[in-house]
Design an enzyme around this catalytic site. Sequence first.
Site, PDB file in Angstrom:
ATOM      1  N   TYR A 134      14.432  15.548  48.063  1.00  0.00           N
ATOM      2  CA  TYR A 134      15.112  16.102  49.239  1.00  0.00           C
ATOM      3  C   TYR A 134      16.635  16.131  49.194  1.00  0.00           C
ATOM      4  O   TYR A 134      17.257  16.767  50.038  1.00  0.00           O
ATOM      5  CB  TYR A 134      14.644  15.351  50.496  1.00  0.00           C
ATOM      6  CG  TYR A 134      13.182  15.594  50.797  1.00  0.00           C
ATOM      7  CD1 TYR A 134      12.768  16.816  51.299  1.00  0.00           C
ATOM      8  CD2 TYR A 134      12.221  14.625  50.548  1.00  0.00           C
ATOM      9  CE1 TYR A 134      11.428  17.059  51.559  1.00  0.00           C
ATOM     10  CE2 TYR A 134      10.877  14.855  50.801  1.00  0.00           C
ATOM     11  CZ  TYR A 134      10.487  16.076  51.310  1.00  0.00           C
ATOM     12  OH  TYR A 134       9.166  16.330  51.558  1.00  0.00           O
ATOM     13  N   PHE A 411       6.292   8.473  59.783  1.00  0.00           N
ATOM     14  CA  PHE A 411       5.621   9.697  60.237  1.00  0.00           C
ATOM     15  C   PHE A 411       5.457  10.644  59.075  1.00  0.00           C
ATOM     16  O   PHE A 411       6.034  10.416  58.013  1.00  0.00           O
ATOM     17  CB  PHE A 411       6.414  10.359  61.371  1.00  0.00           C
ATOM     18  CG  PHE A 411       7.845  10.607  61.018  1.00  0.00           C
ATOM     19  CD1 PHE A 411       8.239  11.802  60.439  1.00  0.00           C
ATOM     20  CD2 PHE A 411       8.810   9.615  61.231  1.00  0.00           C
ATOM     21  CE1 PHE A 411       9.562  12.021  60.086  1.00  0.00           C
ATOM     22  CE2 PHE A 411      10.132   9.843  60.882  1.00  0.00           C
ATOM     23  CZ  PHE A 411      10.517  11.031  60.312  1.00  0.00           C
TER      24      PHE A 411
HETATM   25  C1  LIG Z   1       7.179  17.790  46.333  1.00  0.00           C
HETATM   26  C2  LIG Z   1       6.613  19.195  46.479  1.00  0.00           C
HETATM   27  C3  LIG Z   1       6.488  19.532  47.966  1.00  0.00           C
HETATM   28  C4  LIG Z   1       7.571  20.165  45.778  1.00  0.00           C
HETATM   29  O1  LIG Z   1       7.142  21.485  46.010  1.00  0.00           O
HETATM   30  P1  LIG Z   1       7.501  22.680  44.982  1.00  0.00           P
HETATM   31  O2  LIG Z   1       7.078  23.950  45.625  1.00  0.00           O
HETATM   32  O3  LIG Z   1       6.978  22.349  43.630  1.00  0.00           O
HETATM   33  O4  LIG Z   1       9.085  22.597  44.954  1.00  0.00           O
HETATM   34  P2  LIG Z   1      10.064  23.761  44.431  1.00  0.00           P
HETATM   35  O5  LIG Z   1       9.374  24.581  43.387  1.00  0.00           O
HETATM   36  O6  LIG Z   1      10.618  24.497  45.596  1.00  0.00           O
HETATM   37  O7  LIG Z   1      11.181  22.889  43.752  1.00  0.00           O
HETATM   38  C5  LIG Z   1      12.526  22.928  44.154  1.00  0.00           C
HETATM   39  C6  LIG Z   1      13.310  22.024  43.246  1.00  0.00           C
HETATM   40  O8  LIG Z   1      12.902  20.669  43.458  1.00  0.00           O
HETATM   41  C7  LIG Z   1      12.466  20.098  42.234  1.00  0.00           C
HETATM   42  N1  LIG Z   1      11.338  19.233  42.575  1.00  0.00           N
HETATM   43  C8  LIG Z   1      10.239  19.563  43.256  1.00  0.00           C
HETATM   44  N2  LIG Z   1       9.439  18.506  43.416  1.00  0.00           N
HETATM   45  C9  LIG Z   1      10.052  17.465  42.810  1.00  0.00           C
HETATM   46  C10 LIG Z   1       9.718  16.116  42.651  1.00  0.00           C
HETATM   47  N3  LIG Z   1       8.562  15.632  43.108  1.00  0.00           N
HETATM   48  N4  LIG Z   1      10.588  15.338  41.998  1.00  0.00           N
HETATM   49  C11 LIG Z   1      11.755  15.828  41.523  1.00  0.00           C
HETATM   50  N5  LIG Z   1      12.123  17.124  41.658  1.00  0.00           N
HETATM   51  C12 LIG Z   1      11.270  17.938  42.295  1.00  0.00           C
HETATM   52  C13 LIG Z   1      12.054  21.267  41.379  1.00  0.00           C
HETATM   53  O9  LIG Z   1      12.091  20.966  40.017  1.00  0.00           O
HETATM   54  C14 LIG Z   1      13.098  22.309  41.761  1.00  0.00           C
HETATM   55  O10 LIG Z   1      14.304  22.000  41.112  1.00  0.00           O
HETATM   56  P3  LIG Z   1      15.372  23.160  40.750  1.00  0.00           P
HETATM   57  O11 LIG Z   1      15.805  23.745  42.059  1.00  0.00           O
HETATM   58  O12 LIG Z   1      16.437  22.442  40.036  1.00  0.00           O
HETATM   59  O13 LIG Z   1      14.615  24.142  39.916  1.00  0.00           O
HETATM   60  C15 LIG Z   1       5.224  19.316  45.821  1.00  0.00           C
HETATM   61  O14 LIG Z   1       5.349  18.972  44.461  1.00  0.00           O
HETATM   62  C16 LIG Z   1       4.170  18.455  46.464  1.00  0.00           C
HETATM   63  O15 LIG Z   1       3.492  18.890  47.362  1.00  0.00           O
HETATM   64  N6  LIG Z   1       4.008  17.184  45.998  1.00  0.00           N
HETATM   65  C17 LIG Z   1       2.987  16.288  46.486  1.00  0.00           C
HETATM   66  C18 LIG Z   1       3.101  15.989  47.958  1.00  0.00           C
HETATM   67  C19 LIG Z   1       4.424  15.404  48.341  1.00  0.00           C
HETATM   68  O16 LIG Z   1       4.956  14.539  47.668  1.00  0.00           O
HETATM   69  N7  LIG Z   1       4.967  15.924  49.449  1.00  0.00           N
HETATM   70  C20 LIG Z   1       6.206  15.458  50.010  1.00  0.00           C
HETATM   71  C21 LIG Z   1       5.857  14.523  51.109  1.00  0.00           C
HETATM   72  S1  LIG Z   1       7.316  13.739  51.721  1.00  0.00           S
END
Ligand SMILES: CC(C)(COP(=O)(O)OP(=O)(O)OC[C@H]1O[C@@H](n2cnc3c(N)ncnc32)[C@H](O)[C@@H]1OP(=O)(O)O)[C@@H](O)C(=O)NCCC(=O)NCCS
Length: 411
Positions: A134, A411
Amino acid sequence: MVTDHPRVRVLEPDELRASTDLFRTAVHGTPLDDDGWRRGGSRHVPGRTLGAFEDLPAGGGTAAELVGTAMSFPCRTAVPGGAGVDTAAVSLVGVRPDRTRRGHLSALMRTQLADVAARGEVLATLRASETGIYGRFGYGIATRGRKVRIRAAAALRPDAPGGGTVRMVPLDRARTELPAVAERLALQRTGGMTRFGRWWPAFLEGYGPAAEFRGTAVHSGPDGDDGWAVWTVDAGDGGDTIRVLDLHAADAGASAELWRFLLGMDLVADVTGGLRPLDEDLSLLLADPREFRVEGLADETWLRLVDVPAALGARAWGDAAPVVLRVHDRLLPANDGAVRIGPDGPKPVEDTTAADLECDVDALAMAYLGDRRPSELVTAGWWRAHDDAAVARADTLFATPGVVPWCGTFF
Ligand SMILES: CC(C)(COP(=O)(O)OP(=O)(O)OC[C@H]1O[C@@H](n2cnc3c(N)ncnc32)[C@H](O)[C@@H]1OP(=O)(O)O)[C@@H](O)C(=O)NCCC(=O)NCCS
């Protein structure tokens, strides 16, 4: 609702269950049955759950499928000085495991931030599953908590604070009695947040497919109910572990009395707490201080200053000569600029080259509630100082003497 991304839109009420199941799939959970949905579904607020869609092969053609989701609900956050600031609490963020790293979260976050700004909400807050997600969207760690363990049957010192009455309450009464106390105490501490009414059912009965055990107790003092605890129990061979999920009290006496009750329960080996305040040092209350152990330190509140001028204007400031702070915000350009911060609050500065200090908006959140001092953020490279004398002034201005910010709501 602002939706400037072609693949993101607000979900309709009949799509919210699919959104919840998608989130649960993203965190390796199972879809909810009707009872689970009754509890967990209560957290959605009409118009505030977003879906990201992708065209995927289906039946010889393609169909737009829901592949990502994020929601928020309204609350208020206590900022230094005691004001309650309108905040979006962001939750249920997930992207389908086969569709990650395609920009869906980025599209959801950009859309959500624009929506939160359009609603006039000054802050956004969330709890992060991983620390790498984030920061790029402007969120910074603004409060932290400690994982603690106390050996059950550990005695409190005879002259430890206490008094009043602790009573266990059954779940049906907890549903009304706990929110009533929580409403009164929500903003008493910097970093605290109000709890959206519909947050409670899932918390009290469990977020999963099956209802989970919750013990609940309320403390009453001379002025009525002034604290509560919620816990669950993990069975163990050498005795059960009471895992405290929630413990808040109006003062040190009510807090000590709730811990005394939990530690005195029969058939228990340990009492643990997950994200307790950094300044809650139970070793000071115990006859044997070694029976209290700190097992870890973790990030709690990830805060986003959505409206930087309003956020800076809402909090109280220490007494020092002003500093000029250059704030960078790639996602919300209205925040990108310089501001003079003095004891009377912030004033915009036209000339952004005149800054004493400089930081990105996520690093501003780290100091905003007082969790981090500007000087330590400069030392660690989160902030940049162009005038060394300004660093000490910034420390005084941002300081929250005697207050360690903490939220205590998950939350
Ligand atoms: C975390 C999550 C929401 C990311 O979604 P995503 O659609 O893959 O994210 P994006 O493709 O928009 O990625 C945006 C950027 O964040 C980075 N990123 C995404 N997830 C990441 C993670 N878990 N750790 C580190 N970097 C991450 C990507 O590499 C990308 O980097 P860039 O802009 O330099 O290319 C997804 O992997 C997920 O659902 N994970 C499991 C559930 C979870 O953890 N949810 C969050 C709850 S708080």
